[in-house]
Enzyme design. Sequence first.
Site: not given
Ligand SMILES: Cc1ncc(COP(=O)(O)O)c(C=O)c1O
Lengths: 408, 408, 125, 125
Positions: B123, B201, B204, B227, B365
Amino acid sequence: MTWSGNEVRQQFPILQQKVNGKRLIYLDSAASAQKPQVVIDALSSVYSTNYANIHRGIYRLAEETTRQYEAARAKIAKFINAASTDEVIFVRNATEGLNLVVYSWGRSNVGAGDRIIVTELEHHSNLVPWQWLAQEQDAELAFIPITDAGELDLAALPPLLADGHAKVLALSMMSNVLGTIPDLAEIIHLAHAAGVVVVLDGAQAVPHLPVDVQALDADFMAFSGHKLGGPGIGALWGRRELLEAMPPFLFGGDMILSVRKDRSTWSELPYKFEAGTPAIAEAIAFGAAIDFLTELGMENVRQHERRLVTYALAELSAVPGLHLLGPAPEKHGGAVSFWLEGIHPHDVAAILDEEGICVRAGQHCAAPLHRRFGIPASTRASYYVYNFNEDTDALVVGLHKVIKLLRR
Amino acid sequence: MTWSGNEVRQQFPILQQKVNGKRLIYLDSAASAQKPQVVIDALSSVYSTNYANIHRGIYRLAEETTRQYEAARAKIAKFINAASTDEVIFVRNATEGLNLVVYSWGRSNVGAGDRIIVTELEHHSNLVPWQWLAQEQDAELAFIPITDAGELDLAALPPLLADGHAKVLALSMMSNVLGTIPDLAEIIHLAHAAGVVVVLDGAQAVPHLPVDVQALDADFMAFSGHKLGGPGIGALWGRRELLEAMPPFLFGGDMILSVRKDRSTWSELPYKFEAGTPAIAEAIAFGAAIDFLTELGMENVRQHERRLVTYALAELSAVPGLHLLGPAPEKHGGAVSFWLEGIHPHDVAAILDEEGICVRAGQHCAAPLHRRFGIPASTRASYYVYNFNEDTDALVVGLHKVIKLLRR
Amino acid sequence: MSNLYREELLEHYHDPLNYGVIENAEVDIDRDNPTCGDTIHLTARLDEDDRIAEMKFEGQGCVVSMAAASLLTAEVVGKSPEEIAALGLHDIEELLGGMRLSMGRVKCALLALTALQQGLEEAGR
Amino acid sequence: MSNLYREELLEHYHDPLNYGVIENAEVDIDRDNPTCGDTIHLTARLDEDDRIAEMKFEGQGCVVSMAAASLLTAEVVGKSPEEIAALGLHDIEELLGGMRLSMGRVKCALLALTALQQGLEEAGR
Ligand SMILES: Cc1ncc(COP(=O)(O)O)c(C=O)c1O
Ligand SMILES: Cc1ncc(COP(=O)(O)O)c(C=O)c1O
């Protein structure tokens, strides 16, 4: 809604409760404000009827959530009279807003030998980030001192501006300890004449005073939603030209335009500074708090608090051995701090708590200010829209109990 | 609570609504999850009965709010099996957590010529901050590629570790596009054998899988409360020794121990990394979301989603001209992405929306991942605790409508 | 009124035991609690077995920190550095009459004990 | 079904007007919409007064971006660079049949227009 008959107060469910069978007397709004029902309802309503992640969503739920999120931004922009909605960036709190300025604008604009000017009455959130920047960039950190009356000693400013080394002046629009409201018009005029960027800490001012960033001719202003009745969120306002020239601060989803493996480009304002999923429902509820204040009218809020503080200063000054800090009522915002001879503020707060009175004890995140006045700590009673003079009366009765118990 | 008879689903008020007279079919939980009633209630309850700023407060309201805030931290620590509650830091979202690691740990530990390893499926929030660090520190950014099946090509890792230049490996525990769940045990073993710090990270993974940071032997893990059914907040977990050795990231109130005019010292963990007033009620409601998941049992959540995804992959693969991305069900989390020959994902999402079905269209993203597969964008249906196979059935019917309308 | 402001503790606050300074003491330490402004100057003499022979303190603080310091001066006499290192919040709460302190007061209650523990460490015991 | 997917717009999507490339055109520009993956290659010939004589496009995108591009190729003929610079979202919404586009589709709808405006600028008109 009118101020009479407790109509405003009745909007705050927490204040309808009894603590130990006593009315809750909340005098700690400078730390965080209580929430009106409309703000609580805004949160429930978003989550129960219209929640989705914003921006990229093509379906209606996401589009409606996006619309509400951006509408909240527009309300905030209007509330502080920003030239454009794009100049308002959602952050967690005033502290994050100030750090954003320091990291993004500061690291690119303040270099070795440059001068950063702050004041002796700053909250740690508008001091420690600048200490870090000064150290990081080998810059100088200079202080505008405060007078015994708790006002800024403005005679000290022109010499700090004269040699052309000053790059930025960061100051609070209202002291969270002394209640001091500095003469911003004059200060900003002097700073700008010397080409110095002005960063305002609006954490206390925005909830309590009418604020117009264009009339002030400010460059940045950070403030907190939770101090004006919103949830755990804040905002940074900055002038478009400055924000546009700045590099991003946090990197990630939503703040990018395009991403390749080795490089990325950034979104337009304000998204460039909003990385990742923002606090969506919180932003919408922040907007509801702004609506609530707008309906009251910020000039009315100021007048209401001025009456409260005038009364409080008079009543408190009659308590034996009580020493008030800060200026006269007309230059004094909602925070009233004092110390009691021979009694530690912790004990004041703990004994008042038995009476259902919430006040804050300590240094209120302003250690240099307390050192300046030679006191280890102070007690602070701070007022907001839901307070009335009966709260001060109860405080005074409580303080007499404290004295009876602890003073010999 | 059981999974049968829609008991779980009934806890989510938003899903009880009709959209255009149709049942709301929410298949966008990878972007953000809907909130169970207990989370909405937690917010109202804090604000209506027990809200005050935390830590420094001596009165009971503040003490009780502090207790609830710290209890939420403890729930989160237990949920991910952190060795200590002090290792959990509240942040706005996973993105901020990753940026905190990059700014604080990264700037002090990654230097010129060092190698940062990420993967092709990251992401943007776990890629763009590392791009910045690489540029800032003149380090190298290297990628673990992905196979056509959407799995990490682990043969590429040993060579990246062999020369001793690698300092950090940052990777997702579950792809938000492909659903891929990498073999973390092996990857972390290899990385640690080479002295490389592992940043996970968990945005998910934490909502969807049982996660045990000690069993994983990880170094950092960032994730988002929104999430997993909480409000706009997130958390960063890090190993104590690493967090203790790191400089602070944001500066201001609450993260300091002492402040003098020219220098400051920092609080102990976790407060060193929590500058300013945190999102207090949001943290408490995050805790309520964790309670909700704990009651369901994360192993049960995983099994439920595996059943949903197995069914979805089978049903979707029968849609003409539909191409699925990502691995087989046993290595596949709750996100199912696909593309339809000759039809743009925006149109898929917009037409499905007419049927009350919420899916995401775009690059989610993850631009480099889409470039890797040679597609401009994809459509994603992502599943969570409140979904059932009927949602997939409706999706398939909707996709046939899309095809009928748009394919010639 | 919570039992924090019981007459017994107030006695220790208004008229603390062993208030003052021991000259040339083996343990001699200043400590403060920056966020609430409490300060303590703690001195202690050790006997031939390195056990506490006498402890005195001076300082400024709230009822909790001052009463805890006063009570501690009596409690620690005859204790070894190991025994003192093993003391914690619970013991101070017992000393203060068996109450549970709220988070906001923990640092106050521990000020004297932490100073003594650190002072012994600095003195190499 | 919202009027986005009316037969009329779908016609433009499936069978766009002026799809293709004008060789040696004064305006020749590639643009994309990175977050949704839309791309356009837009070419336009100008007459002696610098008005648009002909515009063509090629690209990939959703119904909104492709139909808007198709409709625009007809709409802009005879317009001066100033007239084109003055066009905005509202005009595209009119072209698409008078609908209000949601925020998520605005960038799609504007892709061709923005490309043309930027292309004219880059060509010095
Ligand atoms: C794999 C992953 N990493 C990071 C994020 C970023 O999360 P947030 O937007 O809550 O900071 C997301 C969410 O879209 C994600 O799916
Ligand atoms: C003057 C001033 N500045 C900054 C802050 C920091 O606000 P926050 O904690 O919301 O970041 C405060 C609040 O305590 C304040 O009173």
